[in-house]
Design a protein around this motif. Structure first.
Motif, PDB file in Angstrom:
ATOM      1  N   ALA A   1       0.813  -1.219   0.000  1.00  0.00           N
ATOM      2  CA  ALA A   1       0.000   0.000   0.000  1.00  0.00           C
ATOM      3  C   ALA A   1       0.842   1.262   0.000  1.00  0.00           C
ATOM      4  O   ALA A   1       0.324   2.347  -0.291  1.00  0.00           O
ATOM      5  CB  ALA A   1      -0.922  -0.010   1.217  1.00  0.00           C
TER       6      ALA A   1
ATOM      7  N   TYR B   1       3.027   1.929  -2.135  1.00  0.00           N
ATOM      8  CA  TYR B   1       3.388   2.174  -3.530  1.00  0.00           C
ATOM      9  C   TYR B   1       2.173   2.700  -4.287  1.00  0.00           C
ATOM     10  O   TYR B   1       1.028   2.543  -3.852  1.00  0.00           O
ATOM     11  CB  TYR B   1       3.927   0.887  -4.155  1.00  0.00           C
ATOM     12  N   PRO B   2       2.419   3.319  -5.435  1.00  0.00           N
ATOM     13  CA  PRO B   2       1.307   3.916  -6.194  1.00  0.00           C
ATOM     14  C   PRO B   2       0.380   2.871  -6.779  1.00  0.00           C
ATOM     15  O   PRO B   2       0.608   1.659  -6.685  1.00  0.00           O
ATOM     16  CB  PRO B   2       2.020   4.726  -7.292  1.00  0.00           C
ATOM     17  N   THR B   3      -0.668   3.375  -7.413  1.00  0.00           N
ATOM     18  CA  THR B   3      -1.721   2.504  -7.922  1.00  0.00           C
ATOM     19  C   THR B   3      -1.203   1.521  -8.961  1.00  0.00           C
ATOM     20  O   THR B   3      -1.718   0.403  -9.072  1.00  0.00           O
ATOM     21  CB  THR B   3      -2.841   3.366  -8.539  1.00  0.00           C
TER      22      THR B   3
ATOM     23  N   ALA C   1       0.161  -1.116  -6.425  1.00  0.00           N
ATOM     24  CA  ALA C   1      -0.718  -1.564  -5.341  1.00  0.00           C
ATOM     25  C   ALA C   1      -2.171  -1.663  -5.745  1.00  0.00           C
ATOM     26  O   ALA C   1      -2.964  -2.282  -5.023  1.00  0.00           O
ATOM     27  CB  ALA C   1      -0.580  -0.612  -4.156  1.00  0.00           C
TER      28      ALA C   1
ATOM     29  N   ALA D   1      -3.438   1.114  -2.677  1.00  0.00           N
ATOM     30  CA  ALA D   1      -2.541   2.258  -2.526  1.00  0.00           C
ATOM     31  C   ALA D   1      -3.111   3.268  -1.534  1.00  0.00           C
ATOM     32  O   ALA D   1      -4.305   3.573  -1.540  1.00  0.00           O
ATOM     33  CB  ALA D   1      -2.304   2.906  -3.878  1.00  0.00           C
ATOM     34  N   GLN D   2      -2.226   3.806  -0.651  1.00  0.00           N
ATOM     35  CA  GLN D   2      -2.611   4.767   0.365  1.00  0.00           C
ATOM     36  C   GLN D   2      -1.742   6.024   0.244  1.00  0.00           C
ATOM     37  O   GLN D   2      -0.547   5.943  -0.043  1.00  0.00           O
ATOM     38  CB  GLN D   2      -2.429   4.177   1.764  1.00  0.00           C
TER      39      GLN D   2
ATOM     40  N   TRP E   1       0.093   6.783   6.136  1.00  0.00           N
ATOM     41  CA  TRP E   1       1.081   5.719   6.336  1.00  0.00           C
ATOM     42  C   TRP E   1       1.319   5.425   7.818  1.00  0.00           C
ATOM     43  O   TRP E   1       1.445   4.264   8.215  1.00  0.00           O
ATOM     44  CB  TRP E   1       2.404   6.109   5.660  1.00  0.00           C
TER      45      TRP E   1
ATOM     46  N   ALA F   1       0.917  -8.327  -6.614  1.00  0.00           N
ATOM     47  CA  ALA F   1       1.879  -7.228  -6.619  1.00  0.00           C
ATOM     48  C   ALA F   1       3.130  -7.600  -7.418  1.00  0.00           C
ATOM     49  O   ALA F   1       3.705  -6.752  -8.116  1.00  0.00           O
ATOM     50  CB  ALA F   1       2.253  -6.864  -5.185  1.00  0.00           C
TER      51      ALA F   1
END
Length: 1036
Positions: free
Chosen positions: A472, A474-476, A479, A483-484, A489, A632
């Motif tokens: 999460a 990492y970017p879309t 993830a 992604a968050q 975080w 992933a």
């Protein structure tokens, strides 16, 4: 958060305190008058401004404890004894009565002392180590050392489990040590003066001078002159005592800071040294002025800085130099400032001094009890005030470790929190392991936010964290919906921080973005772009921004790819662990259908999965972890390493084929698709794909190689699939197709493979059987029989053997196999052998059956190959070296044919004579001479006769004398037996049955000649033996 609480412990001390030591709940104060003040300490609940946490009460004052000033105190736990330095000698005072006092005579002229206590462990095999190993049985031993610095010498005492160890060690020195410390139990650091220092190695009792470095990189400073470093000029490990040196400033100092490390002050700088005398750290501590006193209360360094060396921190007044001493605490781990406080630390309850009264401070480190409090003595510089109020003893007590760590975590100082946590024992922080894992996860997230992906991933690799939380970050593109943003975080890993504060904590280094007003500053002005014509300032600035934006995007892409590459390391490691846990509970990817799809689970459900090792998860949780990691991995490979997609598409892969299959075909990733089919055990699809792809190849090897490689990976459970898939390969390239069955990936049923290949091509079956026998050393008789029959079939069939030369080669191959192999059944091969021809093969088989005469007859009469006949005899003779054996049999066939009528035109005399001449030692001489025809002259067998009759003379003499002695012995025995007579009358009775002997068969017994019936001989002989045992003398 400041680590220390401070309070006034004792006020109104009128005597000058020279030394201090704490033990348990008691504090011992040594004065300049030789008195010893003993105070009791009680720890109260809560903290009070004036009374603090500890309460003190004077228990006893021992007047005239020493004749002179008590300069230093210490405590030896092994022997429960107080150590004092007074009147230039070291004394031992047993507790609790402090009597009788023992003065160490060897310490006359003592200037200082130092104590060291260590534990060594002895293993069962006698090996001594300083490391405790719970897995083996060890015997601990406590070693205590007392080093006393005297005038131009040093004396070292030792105790082992409380027992003194012989006379002390003494060594003369070029100077008098003024301060000493133990960096290790085997090394002593000594300070002669402020500039002269040395190391003493106790094992060799040798001294090495220390040369301080001329230059050292100072740490950052925060003092008045900008030179107060964030370093460590510490005092610790002195076994619970300290020399005060109340009025001495900048005295010679050497202080242990850690195991194997000590510090020495040099002017305004503190240098960290190791036991080799060389610096252990690249950073030193540069102070605005020499600290008056320094001590270490682990893990904090505490120093007293003189008046005027620090800036005032009072926000209500302009910056100015402090008018009183300053106490500053720094972390010995990170070298950062933890607490700074100016004197007076708090108002004195009974003080009536004027605000302008100046005070002098002295730092005392009494040793560890509780949380290792620090003692500080404050005295008014004005004599009138000193006489009226006396001195005050301050106590600085460490706050709770958990509170200190939590404060560092909330401030985002994860490195400092980890260093502090690692310095604590498990008994001081029971949940240390759990806290450490939590802080390390937050630290890794912060590192990733600061673009330190490699360091962050290395931490995640060591932690048992839900992989969804790592993905999460990492970017879309990697993830997906997991992604968050960075603001979430800290909360993702269980931290307590607002989203606004989280961004500040995680992103301390703000990078320049493409739309920033300062983006033009990143352009290198030394290499401007060539200009075709003058342009306006706005145009030039815009061009620079475009170039900077391009460079930034390029660097950002490189950083992103590096970050994804590091993520691949983490995902690969997690995949290995998860697969291991799945294997342990006997779950494979074939059971994926029983688990819900990843897209059907909510994000909250995924993040709620436990942070633990895979072996502690339930099967459903393991399924989910495997899906997260493989998904992933697939997306990461597509971004940075499309060529490595095959690593994901192998056995026990949790990617769904329907989601991957079409995309792989579209990208022409046929190899990866084949691996995916194989991992999902969809072998028919894989083989069909490979055969379709082979149609596009022109090279025969390229056509079949992928199929061969794939079939080699299949196990015996897919034997029919292997046979069906290999047929078209064998029709294209037999050599490569044959390798399908000789691969070592799996063991195929050998008999079925041999039969299949024989059906396809007998030569392939021969090749396969040769491989089994020669390379795999297979001793199965069925394979040997089958190979012999195939050799025989090929040797018989001229057409299959492709001509006479091939037929001869086939015969040779058959003969060689029959001679070398010992596992075939000769009777079976002999049964299929043709009645005519194949004479040599028949001879070999007859020999294997033990029919040596028949075999030799074939060699001698039918083949007339005498050399092979002799070779045959040699082989048999090696197993049975009988002079009347195999060689005699061949000689008889030559000279006395039996049942075989040799050709009348053939003479076997010469072969017989050659046999005799070459193998005379293996032939019976008498029998050989009897077989020779009468017309054979002695000259023709002269060599044989000489060999037969030749023997060493000494052997003949010995044998002759032995036979002579034997003859004499036999003659004497005969005479002795003949001289003995037994007379039997009609009235003589048998001593056994007491009946008359009459004319019955009798037996005479030796040595006295008793006569019994023959049938009474055995019981009477037994009776005689019993009497002999009774009459024999008893051995004592």
């Amino acid at each position: 958060m400041p680590p220390f609480n401070f309070q006034v412990l004792i006020e109104g001390i009128k005597e000058r305190i020279e030394s201090i030591i704490s033990h348990g709940d008691r504090v011992f104060l040594g004065t300049n008058l030789g008195n010893l003040h003993i105070y009791g300490l009680d720890k109260a609940q809560g903290y009070h401004m004036f009374y603090g946490t500890y309460h003190s009460a004077l228990e006893e004052v021992k007047k005239s404890f020493s004749r002179r000033s008590i300069e230093q105190l210490g405590f030896i736990k092994d022997i429960y004894t107080l150590v004092s330095l007074s009147d230039a000698a070291v004394n031992l005072h047993p507790l609790p009565d402090l009597a009788p006092t023992q003065t160490l005579a060897e310490t006359r002229g003592a200037l200082c002392f130092s104590l060291d206590t260590s534990v060594i462990y002895t293993n069962e095999d006698g090996v001594i180590t300083t490391v405790k190993d719970p897995s083996i049985k060890q015997t601990p031993t406590v070693i205590t050392l007392l080093a006393v610095g005297c005038k131009r010498r040093i004396v070292v005492y030792s105790w082992k489990d409380g027992q003194p160890q012989g006379p002390p060690k003494e060594l003369a020195l070029p100077h008098s040590p003024r301060a000493i410390a133990f960096p290790t139990p085997k090394t002593i650091a000594m300070a002669y003066t402020q500039t002269e220092h040395a190391l003493l190695y106790l094992e060799t009792m040798s001294v090495a001078d220390i040369v301080l470095p001329t230059t050292l990189h100072p740490s950052g400073s925060t003092g008045l002159s900008g030179a107060v470093g964030m370093g460590m000029n510490a005092f610790s490990g002195l076994g619970g005592y300290v020399t005060l040196g109340l009025l001495a400033k900048s005295k010679p100092t050497v202080i242990k800071t850690a195991e194997g490390e000590f510090v020495i002050p040099k002017d305004n700088t503190t240098v960290f040294l190791g036991t080799n005398g060389k610096p252990t750290r690249s950073l030193g501590i540069e102070w605005p002025g020499p600290p008056d006193e320094t001590a270490l209360v682990k893990p904090y360094l505490v120093s007293i800085l003189p008046t005027g060396t620090m800036l005032s921190t009072d926000p209500s007044s302009p910056p100015h130099a402090t008018t009183s001493p300053v106490l500053q605490a720094r972390s010995s781990l990170s070298l950062s400032v933890s607490q700074t406080v100016s004197y007076p630390f708090t108002a004195l309850k009974n003080s009536k001094a004027l605000p302008t009264t100046q005070y002098s401070l002295r730092l005392l480190s009494p040793g560890a009890f509780g949380n290792s409090p620090l003692f500080l003595l404050s005295s008014p510089n004005d004599r009138t005030t000193l006489a009226a109020e006396g001195s005050a003893l301050w106590l600085f007590d460490l706050k709770a470790w958990s509170a200190q760590i939590d404060e560092l975590v909330n401030e985002g100082k994860y490195s400092e929190a980890l260093e502090l946590l690692d310095s604590l024992d498990e008994d001081k922080l029971p949940n240390k392991t759990k806290r450490r894992a939590h802080i390390r996860a937050l630290h890794a997230a912060a590192l990733l936010a600061q673009k330190h992906a490699e360091q962050a991933i290395n931490i995640f690799l060591e932690l048992d964290v839900n992989p969804a939380k790592v993905v999460a970050l990492y970017p879309t593109e990697v993830a997906g919906r997991l992604a968050q943003p960075q603001e979430k975080w800290i909360g993702l890993f269980g931290g307590e921080c607002s989203q606004e504060a989280a961004s500040t904590v995680l992103m301390k280094d703000v990078e320049v973005t493409a739309d920033s007003t300062d983006v033009a500053a990143v352009v290198d002005d030394d290499h401007p772009a060539p200009q075709a014509a003058p342009v306006s300032h706005e145009t030039e600035t815009k061009a620079k921004i475009d170039v900077a934006s391009s460079e930034f995007l390029k660097n950002l892409l490189i950083s992103f790819r590096d970050s994804v590459n590091n993520l691949l390391l983490y995902l690969s490691d997690q995949r290995r662990k998860i697969n291991g846990a799945l294997t342990a509970i006997k779950i494979s990817s074939s059971q994926e259908a029983h688990a819900t799809r990843l897209s059907e689970a909510s994000i909250e459900e995924i993040f709620a999965l436990p942070d633990t090792q895979p072996s502690a998860l339930t099967p459903q949780q393991l399924f989910r972890f495997a899906q997260i990691v493989d998904t992933a991995l697939f997306k990461s490979y597509l971004i940075v390493k499309p060529g490595l997609l095959g690593s994901l598409c192998r056995v026990d892969n949790w990617c769904e084929v329907s989601e991957v299959e079409n995309e792989l075909r579209a990208r022409e990733k046929y190899s990866e698709l084949t691996d995916l089919y194989q991992g999902k055990k969809m072998h028919e699809k894989a083989l069909g794909l490979l055969r379709d792809l082979s149609a596009k190849e022109t090279d025969p090897e390229d056509k079949v190689e992928p199929t061969v490689t794939y079939l080699q990976k299949l196990g015996p459970e897919y034997l029919n699939l292997i046979f069906s898939g290999s047929k078209w390969v064998l029709s294209v390239d037999k050599a490569r197709g044959f390798q399908i069955f000789t691969a070592e990936n799996h063991e195929l049923p050998r008999q079925e493979v041999a039969d299949f290949l024989e059906h396809i091509d007998p030569d392939l079956s021969i090749k396969y059987l040769e491989y089994l026998i020669d390379e795999r050393k297979d001793a199965n008789g069925d394979f040997h029989d089958q190979l012999a029959e195939l050799y025989l079939h090929r040797a018989q069939n001229t057409k299959l053997s492709n001509g006479e030369h091939a037929l001869e080669a086939a015969n040779t191959q058959l003969i060689t196999f029959l001679q070398t192999s010992i596992h075939y059944r000769p009777d079976r091969i002999l049964g299929v052998l043709p009645h005519e021809g194949m004479l040599e093969a028949r001879a070999i088989l007859l020999g294997r059956l033990g029919e040596h005469k028949a075999a030799l007859s074939i060699y001698a009469y039918e083949l007339q190959n005498h050399s092979k006949a002799e070779d045959y005899c040699k082989g048999v003779y090696l197993k049975d070296p009988n002079p009347s054996g195999i060689f005699m049999m061949l000689l008889k066939l030559y000279l006395r044919p039996e049942g075989v009528a040799p050709s009348s035109n053939t003479s076997y005399l010469q072969p017989a004579l050659d046999l005799i001449s070459r193998h005379s030692p293996r032939l019976d001489a008498v029998e050989t001479l009897q077989l020779l025809p009468p017309l054979v002259t002695a000259s023709r067998v002269q060599e044989y006769l000489c060999e037969a009759l030749r023997s060493p003379r000494i052997h003949v003499r010995v044998e002759r004398e032995l036979w002579k002695a034997r003859s004499d012995q036999v003659a004497r025995n005969l005479m002795a037996y003949e001289s003995k007579r037994v007379k039997i009358t009609d009235w003589r009775l048998c001593p056994q049955c007491h009946k008359r002997l009459d004319r019955s068969v009798v037996a005479v017994h030796a040595p006295r000649g008793e006569v019994t019936h023959y049938h009474c001989r055995e019981p009477f002989a037994a009776k005689l033996k019993g009497k002999e045992r009774i009459l024999q003398p008893t051995k004592l």
